[in-house]
Design an enzyme around this catalytic site. Structure first.
Site, PDB file in Angstrom:
ATOM      1  N   GLU A   1      -6.879   4.566   7.791  1.00  0.00           N
ATOM      2  CA  GLU A   1      -6.695   5.979   7.463  1.00  0.00           C
ATOM      3  C   GLU A   1      -7.907   6.547   6.725  1.00  0.00           C
ATOM      4  OE1 GLU A   1      -1.944   5.113   7.420  1.00  0.00           O
ATOM      5  OE2 GLU A   1      -2.973   5.419   5.516  1.00  0.00           O
TER       6      GLU A   1
ATOM      7  N   GLY B   1       2.581   2.325  10.846  1.00  0.00           N
ATOM      8  CA  GLY B   1       3.512   3.451  10.754  1.00  0.00           C
ATOM      9  C   GLY B   1       4.256   3.758  12.029  1.00  0.00           C
TER      10      GLY B   1
ATOM     11  N   ASN C   1       0.864  -1.182   0.000  1.00  0.00           N
ATOM     12  CA  ASN C   1       0.000   0.000   0.000  1.00  0.00           C
ATOM     13  C   ASN C   1       0.900   1.230   0.000  1.00  0.00           C
ATOM     14  OD1 ASN C   1      -1.766   2.093   0.442  1.00  0.00           O
ATOM     15  ND2 ASN C   1      -2.346   1.460   2.518  1.00  0.00           N
TER      16      ASN C   1
ATOM     17  N   SER D   1       3.562  -2.111  10.322  1.00  0.00           N
ATOM     18  CA  SER D   1       5.019  -2.148  10.541  1.00  0.00           C
ATOM     19  C   SER D   1       5.676  -3.450  10.131  1.00  0.00           C
ATOM     20  CB  SER D   1       5.318  -1.813  12.013  1.00  0.00           C
ATOM     21  OG  SER D   1       4.933  -0.486  12.302  1.00  0.00           O
TER      22      SER D   1
ATOM     23  N   GLU E   1      -5.176  -5.033  10.458  1.00  0.00           N
ATOM     24  CA  GLU E   1      -4.151  -4.004  10.669  1.00  0.00           C
ATOM     25  C   GLU E   1      -4.443  -3.270  11.971  1.00  0.00           C
ATOM     26  OE1 GLU E   1      -3.983  -1.454   7.021  1.00  0.00           O
ATOM     27  OE2 GLU E   1      -2.116  -2.535   6.786  1.00  0.00           O
TER      28      GLU E   1
ATOM     29  N   LYS F   1       0.176   4.270  -0.270  1.00  0.00           N
ATOM     30  CA  LYS F   1      -0.484   5.440   0.318  1.00  0.00           C
ATOM     31  C   LYS F   1      -0.240   6.651  -0.604  1.00  0.00           C
ATOM     32  CE  LYS F   1      -0.260   3.274   4.824  1.00  0.00           C
ATOM     33  NZ  LYS F   1      -0.107   3.406   6.289  1.00  0.00           N
TER      34      LYS F   1
ATOM     35  N   HIS G   1      -9.571   0.984   4.936  1.00  0.00           N
ATOM     36  CA  HIS G   1      -8.266   1.174   5.597  1.00  0.00           C
ATOM     37  C   HIS G   1      -8.472   2.140   6.770  1.00  0.00           C
ATOM     38  CE1 HIS G   1      -4.176   2.477   6.375  1.00  0.00           C
ATOM     39  NE2 HIS G   1      -3.798   1.354   5.800  1.00  0.00           N
TER      40      HIS G   1
END
Ligand SMILES: O=C(CO)COP(=O)(O)O
Length: 259
Positions: A103, A179, A11, A219, A173, A13, A101
């Site tokens: 985010e 991150g 991904n 991560s 996730e 992003k 996701h």
């Protein structure tokens, strides 16, 4: 030992313009060989603006690299400024699309109902949704991660048929691992992925549950991928930062044969 082909998806992003995308996919293609592709399905998920360039490169050089998008509109067409429809992704031969996701859930107020509509929009256009679920740190600290994720599964998969579910990919996730460098332990990943597979068997059947690929994301790096993907119910990885460098991503892909 499962017969599910591991899936390693990158991904990207909001990184890499269409020229940088061409360069990265070329570096990946140069580094990978047939054995790698036989051991794991390799997919990149670039920004929308890169998809046509990636499609042209993959088609032109007959690369064994799949690609897809990071989001899809819940609508088929019309006055939805800035959105991209499932049919537009299908026209670019996208195999997959992320839905839900964290985010998107957090920054765009996408709840399970929106994620469910997006998953249906993807399936309606022949694009396989990678449905993302995962708990925040507060839920993890309370020890309620399984209950939280199963509620997300129930809401995100509402009215998805068994025939559709068999093709589905689900990415666990944990938000606190995205991150942050705080990767979940292999046992954390297995605990939740096993619970997801059990729920899928209840919602559909053991056969359908056995077909669904469950990815871990958060991560993932070359030095932790093998132990996580070696767990029985983890069938691959959804990789953020480490997918932006060909060498790092290749290390993770090569753990695909740890199954
Ligand atoms: O969000 C992720 C993939 O979708 C995970 O990102 P990182 O691998 O950078 O933690």
């Amino acid at each position: 030992m499962s017969n599910r082909l591991p899936l390693i998806a990158g991904n990207w992003k909001m990184n890499n313009n269409h020229l940088e995308a061409i360069a990265l996919v070329q570096k990946l293609a140069f580094a990978l060989d047939d054995k790698d592709y036989d051991n794991a399905e390799v997919v990149v998920l670039p920004p929308f603006t890169d998809l046509r360039s990636v499609q042209t490169l993959v088609d032109g050089d007959k690369l064994r690299i799949g690609y897809g998008a990071q989001d899809v509109s819940a609508h088929e067409k019309g006055a939805y400024t800035g959105e991209v429809s499932g049919s537009m992704l299908a026209k670019l031969d996208c195999s997959y699309v992320l839905v839900g996701h964290s985010e998107r859930r957090e920054l765009h107020a996408e709840d399970d109902s929106v994620v469910n509509t997006k998953a249906k929009a993807a399936f309606a256009n022949g694009v396989v949704p990678i449905v993302c679920v995962g708990e925040g740190l507060d839920v993890r600290k309370a020890g309620n991660q399984v209950e939280h994720v199963i509620a997300q599964i129930d809401g995100s998969l509402k009215d998805i048929t068994a025939e559709q579910a068999e093709k589905l990919v689900i990415a666990y996730e944990p938000v606190w691992a995205i991150g942050t460098g705080e990767v979940a332990t292999p046992e954390d990943a297995q605990e939740v992925c096993s619970a997801i597979r059990t729920r899928l068997a209840e919602l559909y059947s053991p056969e359908v549950a056995g077909a669904v690929r469950l990815l871990y994301g958060g991560s993932v790096k070359g030095d932790n991928a093998g132990s996580i993907m070696g767990k029985d119910d983890v069938d691959g990885a959804l990789v953020g930062g480490a997918s932006l460098k060909a060498d790092d991503f290749v290390k993770i892909i090569r753990f695909g044969d740890s199954k």
